[in-house]
Structure formats: structure tokens, C-alpha cells
Design a protein around this motif. Structure first.
Motif, PDB file in Angstrom:
ATOM      1  N   UNK A 124       0.829  -1.192   0.000  1.00 15.32           N
ATOM      2  CA  UNK A 124       0.000   0.000   0.000  1.00 15.32           C
ATOM      3  C   UNK A 124       0.869   1.250   0.000  1.00 15.32           C
ATOM      4  N   UNK A 125       0.213   2.395  -0.041  1.00 11.50           N
ATOM      5  CA  UNK A 125       0.931   3.667  -0.151  1.00 11.50           C
ATOM      6  C   UNK A 125       1.850   3.904   1.030  1.00 11.50           C
ATOM      7  N   UNK A 126       1.393   3.516   2.215  1.00  8.87           N
ATOM      8  CA  UNK A 126       2.226   3.745   3.400  1.00  8.87           C
ATOM      9  C   UNK A 126       3.492   2.905   3.368  1.00  8.87           C
ATOM     10  N   UNK A 185       1.059  14.882   3.879  1.00 11.62           N
ATOM     11  CA  UNK A 185      -0.209  15.621   3.815  1.00 11.62           C
ATOM     12  C   UNK A 185      -1.210  14.893   2.934  1.00 11.62           C
ATOM     13  N   UNK A 186      -0.737  14.375   1.801  1.00 14.45           N
ATOM     14  CA  UNK A 186      -1.624  13.632   0.912  1.00 14.45           C
ATOM     15  C   UNK A 186      -2.065  12.314   1.542  1.00 14.45           C
ATOM     16  N   UNK A 187      -1.180  11.631   2.242  1.00 12.98           N
ATOM     17  CA  UNK A 187      -1.543  10.378   2.897  1.00 12.98           C
ATOM     18  C   UNK A 187      -2.566  10.606   4.003  1.00 12.98           C
ATOM     19  N   UNK A 188      -2.377  11.683   4.754  1.00  9.69           N
ATOM     20  CA  UNK A 188      -3.306  11.978   5.841  1.00  9.69           C
ATOM     21  C   UNK A 188      -4.698  12.286   5.297  1.00  9.69           C
ATOM     22  N   UNK A 189      -4.731  13.048   4.214  1.00 10.39           N
ATOM     23  CA  UNK A 189      -6.038  13.424   3.650  1.00 10.39           C
ATOM     24  C   UNK A 189      -6.796  12.226   3.107  1.00 10.39           C
ATOM     25  N   UNK A 190      -6.076  11.174   2.676  1.00 14.83           N
ATOM     26  CA  UNK A 190      -6.732  10.001   2.089  1.00 14.83           C
ATOM     27  C   UNK A 190      -6.877   8.853   3.065  1.00 14.83           C
ATOM     28  N   UNK A 191      -6.386   8.989   4.287  1.00 13.77           N
ATOM     29  CA  UNK A 191      -6.375   7.878   5.240  1.00 13.77           C
ATOM     30  C   UNK A 191      -7.696   7.781   5.995  1.00 13.77           C
ATOM     31  N   UNK A 199      -0.708   8.832  11.252  1.00 12.03           N
ATOM     32  CA  UNK A 199       0.049   9.643  10.298  1.00 12.03           C
ATOM     33  C   UNK A 199       0.088  11.128  10.663  1.00 12.03           C
ATOM     34  N   UNK A 200      -0.927  11.613  11.331  1.00  9.03           N
ATOM     35  CA  UNK A 200      -0.979  13.044  11.655  1.00  9.03           C
ATOM     36  C   UNK A 200       0.211  13.502  12.491  1.00  9.03           C
ATOM     37  N   UNK A 201       0.629  12.753  13.520  1.00 10.61           N
ATOM     38  CA  UNK A 201       1.820  13.180  14.262  1.00 10.61           C
ATOM     39  C   UNK A 201       3.087  13.217  13.388  1.00 10.61           C
ATOM     40  N   UNK A 202       3.207  12.262  12.451  1.00 13.26           N
ATOM     41  CA  UNK A 202       4.347  12.285  11.548  1.00 13.26           C
ATOM     42  C   UNK A 202       4.320  13.531  10.657  1.00 13.26           C
ATOM     43  N   UNK A 203       3.128  13.883  10.210  1.00 13.94           N
ATOM     44  CA  UNK A 203       2.995  15.074   9.384  1.00 13.94           C
ATOM     45  C   UNK A 203       3.362  16.334  10.175  1.00 13.94           C
TER      46      UNK A 203
END
Length: 379
Positions: A124-126, A185-191, A199-203
């Protein structure tokens, strides 16, 4: 016996002259060796730093290529971009020349092998994102290895010290973190909500890293410009640094921390950032190389001066020794020889012409008067 006494002062002067010569030559030789070795070490260190800058300059497009490959992979493009392929080729060429001496061969071989596996990444993307993060971290470790292994980290000059920090740390770290910020940012928006919590803390951490990296980069460039011998550094940095900062700010706005990212804004900002990065990296690399080349030229001139001074001291010493030997030979040839010694001298024979020589002359056979003749004269 008189010969030994007369020559004793000459022997003493010769001994004193020899001792003084040794006392002058030994310290002078030690000083010459110390200055020569110190200058040679500085030349070798500067040349090694020069090689380090060359290697780091080749790595700059690689970092940009890795960032582009990461974004492409998250969009479903498996093949690495042409920029990354070109960068790998260029770094391989530099490593083939300098890798063995700089100790980077093993690190680069490992990194190149992992880059070659990008097209086979699955998941997957992650998972793809994490694979690219690991490779980017290896690239940053290669930067650090070149920086410490070539002595750039310990450069004594203020301007070069700050500029090498920009090349080896600030620029690659900023580019890497900006790329991660945008992709996260793109991963967070699609997660999903559950994945967003991870993912938000990583962002958020990436946003903080970007801001800190840009501040460090700006501070190091300002410190280098404030105390430098370069007449072009300040002027060349102003426009490129401002352009780079605007690119970072535009990408941060597109990532929209705390909200929904804007892909179109991020794409435009990414292109602007790559252009400004190339310009800024080129300016910093050229200025650092110029400063190191100027230092090498100065050390070469000093090397020639040290050698000239050493040869002059040796030549003067040889000339002085030769003149001393010539003077001794002339004095020996001009000195009168000793008077002949014999039985007549022991009896006190007078010198010719002193009026008394006949008293000490031995009578010649047939000329000496007999006793009878002397008696007749007296009568």
C-alpha cells in the motif's frame, strides 16, 4: 714546538666555527621541517575537503531525484524518474574516482542497490512511503559520512565552515523533510480515521523539521556572508535564498497543516522549490569550491616560499664553509716556514750579515792560521 703553539688559535677558531654552524643549522632544519610538514598537512586537508565538496555537489541532484521518486511512487508510478536515473549515474562516476579514498564505496553501493529496487516495490501507499523514507535516510547518512570523513566538519575558516554545513546538512535535510511533509499531507487526507491518528503526528513533525531546517539554513548562510573573503557570496545568495524560502512557504501552504491539502498548489510549489534548490545548491557549491581553491593557491605559494628559504639558508651555509676553507688554505700558503735546525744552530751560529758570523764559523782547512803564525803577528 713553536709550530703547535702558533697553530692552536687557528684550530680553536675552526672548532668554534663548526660548532656555531651546527647550532644554527640544527634548529633551522627543525624549524624548516616543522613549517614544511604543517603547510603540507594543511594542503592535504584542503585538497581532501575539496574532494568532499565535489562529492556533495553530485549528491544534491540525487536528493532531489529521491524526493521526486517518492511523490511519483505514491501516485502509482513505479518507474523511477529520469532525474533520479541521471543522478545515480553521476554519483557512481564520482564515487568511482573518489569513493575508495573517501571511504564511501560501501555506503554508496548499498544505497544504489536499494534505489534500483524502487520499481519492484509492492504494497500500500504507506509501505511504499516508508521504503522511500529508509532510502532517503541512507542518502542523508552518506552526506554525513562525506562531511566528517573529509574534514569539512572541522574546517577552520568561518565562511567555509558555515557553507559546508549548508551543503552537507541544511539543504539535503530541508529537501527531504519538505518532500515528506507534502507526501504525508496527501496520505493523511486520504487515510481512514484510524490511520490519520498514526500519520498526523508524523505530518506535524515534518512541518516542524521543515521550519527548523529552513531557519538553520538561513542562519548559516548569513553567518558565512558576514565573515568571508569572497566578494560575490553575499550578492549571489540574496536572490537564490529568497526564492528557495518562497518555494518552501508555498509548499507548506499547499500542505495546509491542520486542514485539507491542495494538490494543485503543492505541485506548483514543488516545481518552484526544485528550481530554487538547484540554483541555491549551485551557488553554495561554487562559492565553497572557490574559497577552498583560493586557500590551496595561498598554501602553494607558501610552500614555494618555504622551499626557497630553506634552499637559501643551505646555500649560504655552503658558501660560508667554502670561503672559510679558502681562507685557511691561503693563510697556510702565506705563513713562512720554520728555521732549519742543526748542529750549528745549537752552537749559536750567528746570522749572515750580523757582523759576528766569523766568530762561529768553522775554520776552513788550509786557511786557519797556525799557532806559530799567531805568535809572529803578536811579536
Amino acid at each position: 714546538m713553536s709550530v703547535t703553539v702558533n697553530h692552536r688559535p687557528n684550530h680553536l677558531r675552526s672548532a668554534v666555527a663548526a660548532v656555531l654552524t651546527v647550532l644554527i643549522l640544527v634548529p633551522a632544519g627543525c624549524l624548516f621541517a616543522w613549517v614544511w610538514n604543517d603547510n603540507q598537512d594543511r594542503r592535504d586537508n584542503t585538497q581532501r575537503e575539496r574532494q568532499g565538496v565535489e562529492y556533495l555537489t553530485a549528491l544534491a541532484p540525487l536528493i532531489s531525484g529521491l524526493a521526486e521518486a517518492q511523490s511519483s511512487a505514491l501516485q502509482g508510478v513505479a518507474a523511477p524518474p529520469a532525474s533520479l536515473t541521471t543522478a545515480v549515474t553521476n554519483v557512481s562516476a564520482v564515487d568511482a574516482r573518489l569513493g575508495a579514498e573517501l571511504g564511501t564505496r560501501e555506503r554508496w553501493t548499498n544505497l544504489r542497490d536499494k534505489i534500483g529496487k524502487f520499481k519492484t516495490l509492492k504494497g500500500d501507499a504507506e509501505a511504499v512511503f516508508q521504503a522511500h523514507v529508509e532510502v532517503a535516510d541512507l542518502a542523508l547518512a552518506l552526506y554525513a559520512s562525506v562531511q566528517s570523513g573529509t574534514g569539512l566538519l572541522r574546517d577552520p575558516d568561518n565562511d567555509v565552515s558555515h557553507l559546508q554545513q549548508v551543503i552537507a546538512v541544511d539543504l539535503p535535510t530541508t529537501v527531504t523533510q519538505v518532500s515528506r511533509m507534502g507526501d504525508l499531507a496527501m496520505l493523511v487526507s486520504a487515510a481512514t480515521p484510524a490511520r490519520k491518528a498514526v500519520l498526523a503526528p508524523q505530518f506535524g513533525a515534518s512541518v516542524e523539521f521543515v521550519n527548523a531546517s529552513v531557519d538553520n539554513l538561513t542562519n548559516n548562510l548569513q553567518a558565512a556572508a558576514e565573515n568571508t573573503t569572497s566578494t560575490t557570496l553575499s550578492g549571489n545568495l540574496v536572490s537564490t535564498l529568497d526564492q528557495f524560502r518562497r518555494g518552501v512557504e508555498a509548499l507548506t501552504r499547499g500542505a495546509n497543516p491542520g486542514g485539507t491539502p491542495n494538490p494543485a498548489t503543492m505541485a506548483t510549489a514543488q516545481a518552484q522549490l526544485q528550481t530554487s534548490l538547484s540554483a541555491l545548491s549551485g551557488v553554495v557549491s561554487r562559492e565553497t569550491t572557490t574559497l577552498l581553491d583560493d586557500r590551496l593557491d595561498s598554501l602553494d605559494l607558501r610552500h614555494a616560499g618555504i622551499l626557497t628559504a630553506g634552499v637559501a639558508v643551505l646555500a649560504l651555509t655552503l658558501v660560508a664553509g667554502a670561503l672559510h676553507l679558502v681562507g685557511r688554505r691561503r693563510a697556510s700558503s702565506a705563513r713562512p716556514g720554520p728555521a732549519p735546525a742543526g748542529p750549528d744552530a745549537a752552537r749559536g751560529m750567528g746570522r749572515p750579515g750580523d757582523g759576528y758570523g766569523h766568530l762561529n764559523q768553522a775554520p776552513t782547512y788550509g786557511d786557519a792560521p797556525t799557532q806559530r803564525e799567531r805568535s809572529g803577528v803578536l811579536r
